[in-house]
Structure formats: structure tokens, C-alpha cells
Scaffold this motif. Sequence first.
Motif, PDB file in Angstrom:
ATOM      1  N   ALA A 193     -26.833  30.079 -42.351  1.00  0.00           N
ATOM      2  CA  ALA A 193     -27.149  29.185 -41.209  1.00  0.00           C
ATOM      3  C   ALA A 193     -26.064  28.646 -40.414  1.00  0.00           C
ATOM      4  CB  ALA A 193     -28.013  28.044 -41.913  1.00  0.00           C
ATOM      5  N   ASP A 194     -24.650  28.719 -40.672  1.00  0.00           N
ATOM      6  CA  ASP A 194     -23.762  28.385 -40.083  1.00  0.00           C
ATOM      7  C   ASP A 194     -22.697  29.490 -39.456  1.00  0.00           C
ATOM      8  OD1 ASP A 194     -22.551  29.857 -42.412  1.00  0.00           O
ATOM      9  OD2 ASP A 194     -21.160  28.335 -42.735  1.00  0.00           O
ATOM     10  N   ILE A 195     -23.669  30.563 -38.796  1.00  0.00           N
ATOM     11  CA  ILE A 195     -22.829  31.519 -38.050  1.00  0.00           C
ATOM     12  C   ILE A 195     -22.356  30.923 -36.814  1.00  0.00           C
ATOM     13  CG2 ILE A 195     -23.275  33.698 -36.561  1.00  0.00           C
ATOM     14  CD1 ILE A 195     -25.168  34.487 -38.896  1.00  0.00           C
ATOM     15  N   ALA A 196     -21.178  31.212 -36.381  1.00  0.00           N
ATOM     16  CA  ALA A 196     -20.418  30.790 -35.201  1.00  0.00           C
ATOM     17  C   ALA A 196     -19.812  32.040 -34.604  1.00  0.00           C
ATOM     18  CB  ALA A 196     -19.485  29.751 -35.426  1.00  0.00           C
ATOM     19  N   ILE A 197     -20.244  32.434 -33.477  1.00  0.00           N
ATOM     20  CA  ILE A 197     -19.478  33.666 -32.745  1.00  0.00           C
ATOM     21  C   ILE A 197     -18.690  33.134 -31.674  1.00  0.00           C
ATOM     22  CG2 ILE A 197     -20.305  35.738 -31.515  1.00  0.00           C
ATOM     23  CD1 ILE A 197     -22.791  35.812 -32.870  1.00  0.00           C
ATOM     24  N   ASP A 198     -17.509  33.671 -31.884  1.00  0.00           N
ATOM     25  CA  ASP A 198     -16.633  33.286 -30.545  1.00  0.00           C
ATOM     26  C   ASP A 198     -16.336  34.474 -29.778  1.00  0.00           C
ATOM     27  OD1 ASP A 198     -14.395  32.541 -29.155  1.00  0.00           O
ATOM     28  OD2 ASP A 198     -12.862  32.678 -30.914  1.00  0.00           O
ATOM     29  N   VAL A 199     -16.817  34.172 -28.603  1.00  0.00           N
ATOM     30  CA  VAL A 199     -17.024  35.479 -27.675  1.00  0.00           C
ATOM     31  C   VAL A 199     -15.522  35.542 -26.867  1.00  0.00           C
ATOM     32  CG1 VAL A 199     -19.651  35.458 -27.345  1.00  0.00           C
ATOM     33  CG2 VAL A 199     -18.099  33.857 -26.021  1.00  0.00           C
TER      34      VAL A 199
ATOM     35  N   PRO B 117     -12.588  36.781 -27.764  1.00  0.00           N
ATOM     36  CA  PRO B 117     -11.894  38.105 -28.093  1.00  0.00           C
ATOM     37  C   PRO B 117     -12.459  39.256 -27.519  1.00  0.00           C
ATOM     38  CG  PRO B 117     -12.634  37.101 -30.600  1.00  0.00           C
ATOM     39  CD  PRO B 117     -13.539  36.284 -29.193  1.00  0.00           C
ATOM     40  N   ASP B 118     -11.607  39.920 -26.894  1.00  0.00           N
ATOM     41  CA  ASP B 118     -11.772  41.029 -26.009  1.00  0.00           C
ATOM     42  C   ASP B 118     -12.188  42.217 -26.981  1.00  0.00           C
ATOM     43  OD1 ASP B 118     -12.232  42.819 -23.924  1.00  0.00           O
ATOM     44  OD2 ASP B 118     -10.047  43.197 -23.683  1.00  0.00           O
ATOM     45  N   SER B 119     -13.414  42.266 -27.480  1.00  0.00           N
ATOM     46  CA  SER B 119     -13.941  43.474 -28.442  1.00  0.00           C
ATOM     47  C   SER B 119     -15.258  43.515 -28.007  1.00  0.00           C
ATOM     48  CB  SER B 119     -13.582  43.077 -29.883  1.00  0.00           C
ATOM     49  OG  SER B 119     -14.085  44.040 -30.674  1.00  0.00           O
ATOM     50  N   PRO B 120     -15.694  44.848 -28.010  1.00  0.00           N
ATOM     51  CA  PRO B 120     -17.142  45.281 -27.793  1.00  0.00           C
ATOM     52  C   PRO B 120     -17.840  44.851 -29.158  1.00  0.00           C
ATOM     53  CG  PRO B 120     -15.922  47.134 -28.002  1.00  0.00           C
ATOM     54  CD  PRO B 120     -14.939  46.033 -27.807  1.00  0.00           C
ATOM     55  N   PHE B 121     -17.083  44.817 -30.467  1.00  0.00           N
ATOM     56  CA  PHE B 121     -17.698  44.629 -31.731  1.00  0.00           C
ATOM     57  C   PHE B 121     -18.520  42.924 -31.910  1.00  0.00           C
ATOM     58  CE2 PHE B 121     -15.293  48.326 -32.736  1.00  0.00           C
ATOM     59  CZ  PHE B 121     -16.398  48.912 -33.164  1.00  0.00           C
ATOM     60  N   VAL B 122     -17.913  42.036 -31.281  1.00  0.00           N
ATOM     61  CA  VAL B 122     -18.331  40.602 -31.427  1.00  0.00           C
ATOM     62  C   VAL B 122     -19.587  40.382 -30.967  1.00  0.00           C
ATOM     63  CG1 VAL B 122     -17.655  38.379 -31.020  1.00  0.00           C
ATOM     64  CG2 VAL B 122     -15.880  39.843 -31.243  1.00  0.00           C
ATOM     65  N   GLY B 123     -20.325  39.883 -31.861  1.00  0.00           N
ATOM     66  CA  GLY B 123     -21.835  39.534 -31.598  1.00  0.00           C
ATOM     67  C   GLY B 123     -22.658  39.926 -32.833  1.00  0.00           C
ATOM     68  N   ILE B 124     -23.972  39.908 -32.431  1.00  0.00           N
ATOM     69  CA  ILE B 124     -24.913  40.196 -33.347  1.00  0.00           C
ATOM     70  C   ILE B 124     -25.756  41.323 -33.392  1.00  0.00           C
ATOM     71  CG2 ILE B 124     -27.006  39.206 -34.503  1.00  0.00           C
ATOM     72  CD1 ILE B 124     -26.194  36.530 -33.720  1.00  0.00           C
ATOM     73  N   TRP B 125     -25.843  42.454 -34.259  1.00  0.00           N
ATOM     74  CA  TRP B 125     -26.265  43.585 -34.401  1.00  0.00           C
ATOM     75  C   TRP B 125     -27.493  43.776 -35.182  1.00  0.00           C
ATOM     76  CZ3 TRP B 125     -24.252  46.769 -30.287  1.00  0.00           C
ATOM     77  CH2 TRP B 125     -22.785  46.291 -29.805  1.00  0.00           C
ATOM     78  N   ALA B 126     -28.595  44.310 -35.044  1.00  0.00           N
ATOM     79  CA  ALA B 126     -29.694  44.697 -35.832  1.00  0.00           C
ATOM     80  C   ALA B 126     -30.256  46.036 -35.749  1.00  0.00           C
ATOM     81  CB  ALA B 126     -30.729  43.296 -35.513  1.00  0.00           C
ATOM     82  N   GLY B 127     -30.645  46.604 -36.780  1.00  0.00           N
ATOM     83  CA  GLY B 127     -31.279  47.628 -37.000  1.00  0.00           C
ATOM     84  C   GLY B 127     -31.777  47.932 -38.145  1.00  0.00           C
ATOM     85  N   ARG B 128     -31.806  49.397 -38.778  1.00  0.00           N
ATOM     86  CA  ARG B 128     -32.400  49.770 -40.035  1.00  0.00           C
ATOM     87  C   ARG B 128     -31.460  50.790 -40.738  1.00  0.00           C
ATOM     88  NH1 ARG B 128     -36.945  47.377 -41.311  1.00  0.00           N
ATOM     89  NH2 ARG B 128     -38.394  46.694 -39.698  1.00  0.00           N
TER      90      ARG B 128
ATOM     91  N   SER C   9     -33.956  46.859 -43.294  1.00  0.00           N
ATOM     92  CA  SER C   9     -33.459  46.038 -42.484  1.00  0.00           C
ATOM     93  C   SER C   9     -32.104  45.744 -42.626  1.00  0.00           C
ATOM     94  CB  SER C   9     -34.125  44.705 -42.277  1.00  0.00           C
ATOM     95  OG  SER C   9     -35.396  44.849 -41.954  1.00  0.00           O
ATOM     96  N   HIS C  10     -31.274  45.528 -41.561  1.00  0.00           N
ATOM     97  CA  HIS C  10     -29.826  45.360 -41.537  1.00  0.00           C
ATOM     98  C   HIS C  10     -29.466  44.629 -40.380  1.00  0.00           C
ATOM     99  CE1 HIS C  10     -25.450  45.660 -41.876  1.00  0.00           C
ATOM    100  NE2 HIS C  10     -25.248  46.722 -40.761  1.00  0.00           N
ATOM    101  N   ILE C  11     -28.361  43.622 -40.584  1.00  0.00           N
ATOM    102  CA  ILE C  11     -27.933  42.983 -39.628  1.00  0.00           C
ATOM    103  C   ILE C  11     -26.438  42.879 -39.732  1.00  0.00           C
ATOM    104  CG2 ILE C  11     -27.813  40.657 -38.301  1.00  0.00           C
ATOM    105  CD1 ILE C  11     -30.749  40.101 -39.058  1.00  0.00           C
ATOM    106  N   LEU C  12     -25.574  43.092 -38.731  1.00  0.00           N
ATOM    107  CA  LEU C  12     -24.382  43.121 -38.895  1.00  0.00           C
ATOM    108  C   LEU C  12     -23.593  41.874 -37.794  1.00  0.00           C
ATOM    109  CD1 LEU C  12     -21.368  43.975 -40.046  1.00  0.00           C
ATOM    110  CD2 LEU C  12     -21.424  45.538 -37.738  1.00  0.00           C
ATOM    111  N   VAL C  13     -23.041  40.762 -38.022  1.00  0.00           N
ATOM    112  CA  VAL C  13     -22.534  39.813 -37.259  1.00  0.00           C
ATOM    113  C   VAL C  13     -21.209  39.857 -37.504  1.00  0.00           C
ATOM    114  CG1 VAL C  13     -22.618  37.493 -36.991  1.00  0.00           C
ATOM    115  CG2 VAL C  13     -24.572  38.248 -37.959  1.00  0.00           C
ATOM    116  N   VAL C  14     -20.583  40.032 -36.251  1.00  0.00           N
ATOM    117  CA  VAL C  14     -19.264  39.923 -35.986  1.00  0.00           C
ATOM    118  C   VAL C  14     -18.960  38.616 -35.388  1.00  0.00           C
ATOM    119  CG1 VAL C  14     -16.907  41.234 -35.202  1.00  0.00           C
ATOM    120  CG2 VAL C  14     -19.217  42.363 -35.848  1.00  0.00           C
ATOM    121  N   GLU C  15     -18.371  37.675 -36.014  1.00  0.00           N
ATOM    122  CA  GLU C  15     -18.209  36.320 -35.537  1.00  0.00           C
ATOM    123  C   GLU C  15     -16.911  36.339 -34.711  1.00  0.00           C
ATOM    124  OE1 GLU C  15     -19.995  33.191 -38.649  1.00  0.00           O
ATOM    125  OE2 GLU C  15     -18.379  34.338 -39.519  1.00  0.00           O
ATOM    126  N   SER C  16     -15.925  36.668 -35.207  1.00  0.00           N
ATOM    127  CA  SER C  16     -14.760  36.479 -34.542  1.00  0.00           C
ATOM    128  C   SER C  16     -13.365  37.306 -34.869  1.00  0.00           C
ATOM    129  CB  SER C  16     -14.169  34.999 -34.661  1.00  0.00           C
ATOM    130  OG  SER C  16     -13.936  34.719 -36.116  1.00  0.00           O
TER     131      SER C  16
END
Length: 126
Positions: A32-38, A40-51, A57-64
Motif C-alpha cells: 500500500a505504500d508505493i511512492a513513485i518519483d517521476v 528521474p529521466d527514465s522511461p521505466f519509472v511508473g506502473i506496468w501491468a500485464g500477464r 497477472s503481473h505488475i512491475l512498479v518502478v518507484e524511483s
Amino acid sequence: MRFSLTIATLVGLATQSFAQDSVLIGDAPLPADIAIDVTPDSPFVGIWAGRWDSWRSHILVVESRDEDGLFNVVYSVGRGQHGRGNWFRSKARLDGSTLVFTDNDFAARYSISGTGRLRGIYPTED
């Protein structure tokens, strides 16, 4: 066999709170404590979901990205053949243009296509 994952950016998180400070997105749990720092200059930062392999189901969160250039990530999978889903926090690094976990025992690798889609590869002996 190589399993591949094509994932798109998760636009919104419609969450339901549960005990132990976690949320469930579909059948994939997240802390519940996800904190995304937008910043950084990287296309990976964020929340990605798929299978994974079109079924799990799979979720990858790149926070910072930290001062050492490592990424703070959350890896989550939904229910599988052996029970409910789970998540863990880890570090990842860039290997060229590929995001790889720093834990050598965890083989998932991610790259971003020219169209902005994340592709994950998790090689297994299966």
C-alpha cells in the motif's frame, strides 16, 4: 522455453484495501505504500501491468532511481498454480537498455519497445 510479457502502462489503480497494508489489483497484490518519483529521466519509472505467458497477472512498479543509479522496484504476480499471488521489493539496474534485477537468482528482464510498450522475459527451464 522463454516466457514473454507484453505490458502496457496501468492508467489507474482502482484499489481495495486489505489488512497488512496491501492492495489487490485483480488478483495481484501490491504494497500500500508505493511512492513513485517521476523526476528521474527514465522511461521505466511508473506502473506496468500485464500477464506472463498470457495467463498469470503481473505488475512491475518502478518507484524511483537512487543515487547509485539503481532502481527501486516492486515485482508482483497474481494467483498461480501453487496458490495466491505475492509481491516483493528489490533493486534493478540498467544493462544497456534493459532493466535487470540485481539479484542474480531472479532472471526477469525488461525492455521498452519503440512504441513505449514494456516487454518482460523470464527464462525458465520449463
